[in-house]
Design a protein around this motif. Structure first.
Motif, short mmCIF file in Angstrom:
data_model
loop_
_atom_site.label_atom_id
_atom_site.label_comp_id
_atom_site.label_asym_id
_atom_site.label_seq_id
_atom_site.Cartn_x
_atom_site.Cartn_y
_atom_site.Cartn_z
N ASN A 197 5.62 0.96 7.27
CA ASN A 197 5.14 1.99 8.18
C ASN A 197 4.64 1.34 9.46
O ASN A 197 3.86 0.38 9.40
CB ASN A 197 4.02 2.80 7.51
N SER A 223 0.85 -1.20 0.00
CA SER A 223 0.00 0.00 0.00
C SER A 223 0.88 1.24 0.00
O SER A 223 2.11 1.16 0.16
CB SER A 223 -0.93 0.02 1.22
N GLY A 224 0.26 2.39 -0.19
CA GLY A 224 0.93 3.67 -0.05
C GLY A 224 2.13 3.84 -0.95
O GLY A 224 2.12 3.51 -2.13
N ASP A 246 -3.55 10.48 1.09
CA ASP A 246 -4.00 9.25 0.40
C ASP A 246 -3.27 8.01 0.91
O ASP A 246 -2.98 7.09 0.15
CB ASP A 246 -3.82 9.37 -1.12
N THR A 247 -2.98 7.98 2.19
CA THR A 247 -2.35 6.81 2.80
C THR A 247 -3.07 6.46 4.10
O THR A 247 -3.77 7.30 4.69
CB THR A 247 -0.86 7.07 3.14
N GLN A 248 -2.86 5.24 4.56
CA GLN A 248 -3.46 4.83 5.82
C GLN A 248 -2.88 5.61 6.99
O GLN A 248 -3.59 5.91 7.96
CB GLN A 248 -3.24 3.33 6.03
N SER A 249 -1.60 5.97 6.92
CA SER A 249 -0.99 6.73 8.01
C SER A 249 -1.61 8.12 8.12
O SER A 249 -1.82 8.63 9.22
CB SER A 249 0.53 6.82 7.82
N ARG A 302 1.74 13.09 -2.06
CA ARG A 302 1.00 11.84 -2.18
C ARG A 302 1.99 10.75 -2.60
O ARG A 302 3.12 11.08 -3.01
CB ARG A 302 -0.13 11.99 -3.20
N PRO A 303 1.62 9.49 -2.51
CA PRO A 303 2.57 8.44 -2.89
C PRO A 303 3.17 8.63 -4.28
O PRO A 303 4.36 8.38 -4.50
CB PRO A 303 1.72 7.17 -2.82
#
Length: 268
Positions: A106, A27-28, A205-208, A235-236
């Motif tokens: 992360n 992800s991310g 746009d990330t879970q963190s 963003r990523p």
């Protein structure tokens, strides 16, 4: 004119046709970097993570995008000293030599004032922050040293360089990664291996990002940081190109650097 070093142990591998592993690649930033590596011609990109369901979903997504290269998943607990080396051995047995190793794991830690943390939380946070980068590097290094080439890129954060309330332990873990990267670069350069670190700040746009904004204390801190990102919150897809550049022949003479990609939040 090609020098002896260019033709010998310090020659850069081509990004096209290379093999890469990405710790925390499901992800991310890790997933976006995998996508870009495949787009740029990598032959095999293996995502390493603890969740097989997330791994399968990420691999299906990447392989459904029509890249010439192939993505796959290798389960491993990146904080476990007994798990990472066997995972790398299994990957190399399956796809061959690893040219590129990226740590983008992360920990999921959210900023909290130090006096509110108990010793167990301190221990867990430091392990989860720093160990994945160190253990992944330790696992890929023997093969890279034998082949006398390779690129290792470690994702930390600006917490390593900019003191922020609530990030005493997070910053300590990230600083461990950046100092490790610069020191390993000096050790590994004799074997043609390059080691660099990238330090983002807040990444949308990330879970963190979602975890931070769901926490009142952390959200208050980082809303101020977000306003300081005059170039736009990263963003990523803003960070992945830097990682791919560092892995590529274009960065063949670049090692031991810590590069901040943060939209102007700070100049560390």
């Amino acid at each position: 004119m090609m020098t002896e070093a260019d033709d010998g142990r310090h020659r850069a591998f081509a990004l096209c046709g290379s093999n890469a592993v990405i710790g925390g690649g499901t992800s991310g930033v890790g997933l976006e970097t995998a996508r870009l590596l495949l787009r740029e011609g990598a032959a095999q990109v293996v995502l390493i993570g603890r969740n097989p369901d997330k791994g399968a979903a990420a691999v299906a997504q990447l392989n459904g995008e029509g890249h010439a290269g192939v993505s796959s998943f290798q389960p491993a607990e990146l904080c476990d000293p007994g798990a990472v080396a066997p995972a790398i051995a299994a990957i190399e047995a399956r796809i061959g030599p690893i040219d590129i190793a990226i740590s983008a794991a992360n920990s999921g830690a959210v900023p909290r004032l130090f006096h509110l943390l108990d010793p167990d939380e301190i221990f867990a946070q430091l392990n989860e922050q720093a160990l994945p980068a160190l253990l992944l590097s330790a696992a890929v290094l023997p093969g890279m040293r034998e082949r006398r080439r390779g690129a290792i890129i470690l994702v930390a954060s600006d917490a390593a360089r900019v003191p922020t309330p609530g990030e005493a332990v997070i910053g300590a873990g990230m600083a461990a990664i950046t100092r490790f990267a610069t020191t390993l670069a000096m050790e590994a350069k004799r074997d043609g291996i390059r080691v660099n670190a990238v330090t983002p700040s807040l990444i949308a746009d990330t879970q963190s990002y979602d975890r931070i904004m769901d926490d009142p204390f952390a959200a208050k801190l980082f809303q101020r940081a977000e306003k300081a990102a005059a170039l736009g919150l990263t963003r990523p897809e803003d960070i992945a190109p830097t990682l791919v550049f560092l892995a590529s022949p274009a960065a063949a003479r670049l090692t031991g650097q810590v590069i901040s990609v943060n939209g102007g939040i700070s100049a560390a």
